[in-house]
Design a protein around this motif. Sequence first.
Motif, PDB file in Angstrom:
ATOM      1  N   GLN A 174       0.834  -1.211   0.000  1.00  0.00           N
ATOM      2  CA  GLN A 174       0.000   0.000   0.000  1.00  0.00           C
ATOM      3  C   GLN A 174       0.863   1.254   0.000  1.00  0.00           C
ATOM      4  OE1 GLN A 174      -2.412  -0.865   3.441  1.00  0.00           O
ATOM      5  NE2 GLN A 174      -4.099  -1.614   2.185  1.00  0.00           N
ATOM      6  N   LEU A 175       1.947   1.248   0.770  1.00  0.00           N
ATOM      7  CA  LEU A 175       2.845   2.392   0.781  1.00  0.00           C
ATOM      8  C   LEU A 175       3.480   2.600  -0.590  1.00  0.00           C
ATOM      9  CD1 LEU A 175       4.596   1.920   4.236  1.00  0.00           C
ATOM     10  CD2 LEU A 175       3.037   3.775   3.594  1.00  0.00           C
ATOM     11  N   GLN A 176       3.898   1.503  -1.226  1.00  0.00           N
ATOM     12  CA  GLN A 176       4.496   1.601  -2.563  1.00  0.00           C
ATOM     13  C   GLN A 176       3.487   2.166  -3.559  1.00  0.00           C
ATOM     14  OE1 GLN A 176       7.797   0.897  -3.597  1.00  0.00           O
ATOM     15  NE2 GLN A 176       7.044   2.003  -5.394  1.00  0.00           N
ATOM     16  N   GLU A 177       2.244   1.687  -3.498  1.00  0.00           N
ATOM     17  CA  GLU A 177       1.207   2.188  -4.411  1.00  0.00           C
ATOM     18  C   GLU A 177       0.952   3.672  -4.176  1.00  0.00           C
ATOM     19  OE1 GLU A 177      -2.113  -0.395  -3.699  1.00  0.00           O
ATOM     20  OE2 GLU A 177      -1.220  -2.052  -4.816  1.00  0.00           O
ATOM     21  N   ALA A 178       0.896   4.085  -2.925  1.00  0.00           N
ATOM     22  CA  ALA A 178       0.678   5.499  -2.610  1.00  0.00           C
ATOM     23  C   ALA A 178       1.850   6.334  -3.114  1.00  0.00           C
ATOM     24  CB  ALA A 178       0.484   5.697  -1.106  1.00  0.00           C
ATOM     25  N   TRP A 179       3.062   5.822  -2.931  1.00  0.00           N
ATOM     26  CA  TRP A 179       4.248   6.556  -3.381  1.00  0.00           C
ATOM     27  C   TRP A 179       4.244   6.680  -4.905  1.00  0.00           C
ATOM     28  CZ3 TRP A 179       8.772   6.051  -6.219  1.00  0.00           C
ATOM     29  CH2 TRP A 179       9.757   6.993  -5.947  1.00  0.00           C
ATOM     30  N   ASP A 180       3.898   5.592  -5.605  1.00  0.00           N
ATOM     31  CA  ASP A 180       3.821   5.620  -7.066  1.00  0.00           C
ATOM     32  C   ASP A 180       2.795   6.654  -7.529  1.00  0.00           C
ATOM     33  OD1 ASP A 180       5.712   3.581  -7.150  1.00  0.00           O
ATOM     34  OD2 ASP A 180       4.249   1.999  -7.563  1.00  0.00           O
ATOM     35  N   GLN A 181       1.635   6.667  -6.882  1.00  0.00           N
ATOM     36  CA  GLN A 181       0.600   7.648  -7.236  1.00  0.00           C
ATOM     37  C   GLN A 181       1.089   9.072  -6.977  1.00  0.00           C
ATOM     38  OE1 GLN A 181      -3.065   6.627  -5.260  1.00  0.00           O
ATOM     39  NE2 GLN A 181      -3.218   4.659  -6.296  1.00  0.00           N
ATOM     40  N   GLN A 182       1.812   9.250  -5.881  1.00  0.00           N
ATOM     41  CA  GLN A 182       2.345  10.572  -5.568  1.00  0.00           C
ATOM     42  C   GLN A 182       3.294  11.041  -6.676  1.00  0.00           C
ATOM     43  OE1 GLN A 182       5.055  10.808  -2.231  1.00  0.00           O
ATOM     44  NE2 GLN A 182       4.370  12.865  -1.749  1.00  0.00           N
ATOM     45  N   GLN A 183       4.144  10.138  -7.171  1.00  0.00           N
ATOM     46  CA  GLN A 183       5.081  10.488  -8.238  1.00  0.00           C
ATOM     47  C   GLN A 183       4.343  10.881  -9.516  1.00  0.00           C
ATOM     48  OE1 GLN A 183       8.429  10.709  -7.443  1.00  0.00           O
ATOM     49  NE2 GLN A 183       7.431  10.346  -5.473  1.00  0.00           N
ATOM     50  N   ILE A 184       3.291  10.153  -9.849  1.00  0.00           N
ATOM     51  CA  ILE A 184       2.492  10.465 -11.037  1.00  0.00           C
ATOM     52  C   ILE A 184       1.849  11.842 -10.884  1.00  0.00           C
ATOM     53  CG2 ILE A 184       0.398   9.822 -12.314  1.00  0.00           C
ATOM     54  CD1 ILE A 184       1.181   6.856 -11.659  1.00  0.00           C
ATOM     55  N   ILE A 185       1.285  12.108  -9.716  1.00  0.00           N
ATOM     56  CA  ILE A 185       0.620  13.395  -9.486  1.00  0.00           C
ATOM     57  C   ILE A 185       1.627  14.536  -9.532  1.00  0.00           C
ATOM     58  CG2 ILE A 185      -0.642  14.776  -7.779  1.00  0.00           C
ATOM     59  CD1 ILE A 185      -2.116  12.184  -7.026  1.00  0.00           C
ATOM     60  N   GLU A 186       2.837  14.310  -9.016  1.00  0.00           N
ATOM     61  CA  GLU A 186       3.862  15.352  -9.094  1.00  0.00           C
ATOM     62  C   GLU A 186       4.176  15.707 -10.550  1.00  0.00           C
ATOM     63  OE1 GLU A 186       7.228  14.007  -6.842  1.00  0.00           O
ATOM     64  OE2 GLU A 186       6.347  14.670  -4.941  1.00  0.00           O
ATOM     65  N   ARG A 187       4.294  14.672 -11.407  1.00  0.00           N
ATOM     66  CA  ARG A 187       4.549  14.936 -12.833  1.00  0.00           C
ATOM     67  C   ARG A 187       3.372  15.671 -13.472  1.00  0.00           C
ATOM     68  NH1 ARG A 187       6.787   9.842 -12.431  1.00  0.00           N
ATOM     69  NH2 ARG A 187       5.009   8.790 -13.357  1.00  0.00           N
ATOM     70  N   MET A 188       2.153  15.213 -13.167  1.00  0.00           N
ATOM     71  CA  MET A 188       0.959  15.866 -13.725  1.00  0.00           C
ATOM     72  C   MET A 188       0.888  17.321 -13.275  1.00  0.00           C
ATOM     73  SD  MET A 188      -1.871  12.826 -13.188  1.00  0.00           S
ATOM     74  CE  MET A 188      -3.246  13.931 -13.431  1.00  0.00           C
ATOM     75  N   LEU A 189       1.191  17.557 -12.008  1.00  0.00           N
ATOM     76  CA  LEU A 189       1.145  18.917 -11.473  1.00  0.00           C
ATOM     77  C   LEU A 189       2.149  19.807 -12.197  1.00  0.00           C
ATOM     78  CD1 LEU A 189       0.134  21.001  -9.462  1.00  0.00           C
ATOM     79  CD2 LEU A 189       1.750  20.071  -7.781  1.00  0.00           C
ATOM     80  N   GLN A 190       3.367  19.306 -12.426  1.00  0.00           N
ATOM     81  CA  GLN A 190       4.356  20.108 -13.130  1.00  0.00           C
ATOM     82  C   GLN A 190       3.908  20.422 -14.556  1.00  0.00           C
ATOM     83  OE1 GLN A 190       7.032  21.646 -11.757  1.00  0.00           O
ATOM     84  NE2 GLN A 190       6.946  22.718 -13.705  1.00  0.00           N
ATOM     85  N   GLU A 191       3.308  19.438 -15.235  1.00  0.00           N
ATOM     86  CA  GLU A 191       2.799  19.674 -16.588  1.00  0.00           C
ATOM     87  C   GLU A 191       1.699  20.731 -16.578  1.00  0.00           C
ATOM     88  OE1 GLU A 191       1.535  15.881 -18.069  1.00  0.00           O
ATOM     89  OE2 GLU A 191       3.563  15.055 -18.035  1.00  0.00           O
ATOM     90  N   LYS A 192       0.781  20.648 -15.614  1.00  0.00           N
ATOM     91  CA  LYS A 192      -0.311  21.627 -15.517  1.00  0.00           C
ATOM     92  C   LYS A 192       0.237  23.009 -15.205  1.00  0.00           C
ATOM     93  CE  LYS A 192      -3.770  18.844 -16.208  1.00  0.00           C
ATOM     94  NZ  LYS A 192      -4.673  18.936 -17.321  1.00  0.00           N
ATOM     95  N   ARG A 193       1.228  23.083 -14.324  1.00  0.00           N
ATOM     96  CA  ARG A 193       1.831  24.387 -14.004  1.00  0.00           C
ATOM     97  C   ARG A 193       2.480  24.998 -15.243  1.00  0.00           C
ATOM     98  NH1 ARG A 193       4.414  22.772  -8.178  1.00  0.00           N
ATOM     99  NH2 ARG A 193       2.604  23.367  -6.923  1.00  0.00           N
ATOM    100  N   ASP A 194       3.156  24.160 -16.041  1.00  0.00           N
ATOM    101  CA  ASP A 194       3.770  24.651 -17.282  1.00  0.00           C
ATOM    102  C   ASP A 194       2.707  25.168 -18.247  1.00  0.00           C
ATOM    103  OD1 ASP A 194       6.233  23.932 -16.228  1.00  0.00           O
ATOM    104  OD2 ASP A 194       6.402  22.091 -17.416  1.00  0.00           O
ATOM    105  N   ARG A 195       1.617  24.389 -18.403  1.00  0.00           N
ATOM    106  CA  ARG A 195       0.519  24.820 -19.280  1.00  0.00           C
ATOM    107  C   ARG A 195      -0.125  26.097 -18.761  1.00  0.00           C
ATOM    108  NH1 ARG A 195      -3.696  20.421 -20.282  1.00  0.00           N
ATOM    109  NH2 ARG A 195      -4.613  22.130 -21.452  1.00  0.00           N
ATOM    110  N   LEU A 196      -0.286  26.186 -17.448  1.00  0.00           N
ATOM    111  CA  LEU A 196      -0.872  27.389 -16.849  1.00  0.00           C
ATOM    112  C   LEU A 196       0.011  28.600 -17.130  1.00  0.00           C
ATOM    113  CD1 LEU A 196      -2.876  28.938 -15.089  1.00  0.00           C
ATOM    114  CD2 LEU A 196      -1.629  28.116 -13.079  1.00  0.00           C
ATOM    115  N   GLN A 197       1.317  28.439 -16.973  1.00  0.00           N
ATOM    116  CA  GLN A 197       2.222  29.554 -17.237  1.00  0.00           C
ATOM    117  C   GLN A 197       2.124  30.010 -18.686  1.00  0.00           C
ATOM    118  OE1 GLN A 197       4.002  31.299 -14.905  1.00  0.00           O
ATOM    119  NE2 GLN A 197       4.181  32.689 -16.628  1.00  0.00           N
TER     120      GLN A 197
END
Length: 120
Positions: A25-48
């Motif tokens: 469960q910790l590994q799955e949560a960590w994997d999801q966190q990594q995906i969300i971090e990448r998505m967030l950076q992409e959205k921030r770039d698009r927003l800029q």
Amino acid sequence: AGDVSLSPPPPGPREVQAEPQLMKQLQEAWDQQQIIERMLQEKRDRLQSSLDRYRQLGSEILADPVAFEEVEVEAAGLQAEVAVLSQKLNDFALILGDWQPGHGALGANSGGMTWPYGAS
């Protein structure tokens, strides 16, 4: 006087079986966190990029009002998506604390909540 031990009792059979599940469960949560971090950076770039277009259109005297409105709506939508993804990352930070793959179970500086979100 009896011998008093300060060490915890050995884990029972149920606790031993729970450890691999917790780690999964910790590994799955960590994997999801990594995906969300990448998505967030992409959205921030698009927003800029969207905000840059918004400023550019705003500075043009003869800018197309429809194009200006479209860029404004796009920027507002991206701001909302960035806010949602940021909140998800904060949620994962509460769950994971400083845990990372390969570091074993939750440590002293970890979030202390059980996955998912404090459910027992």
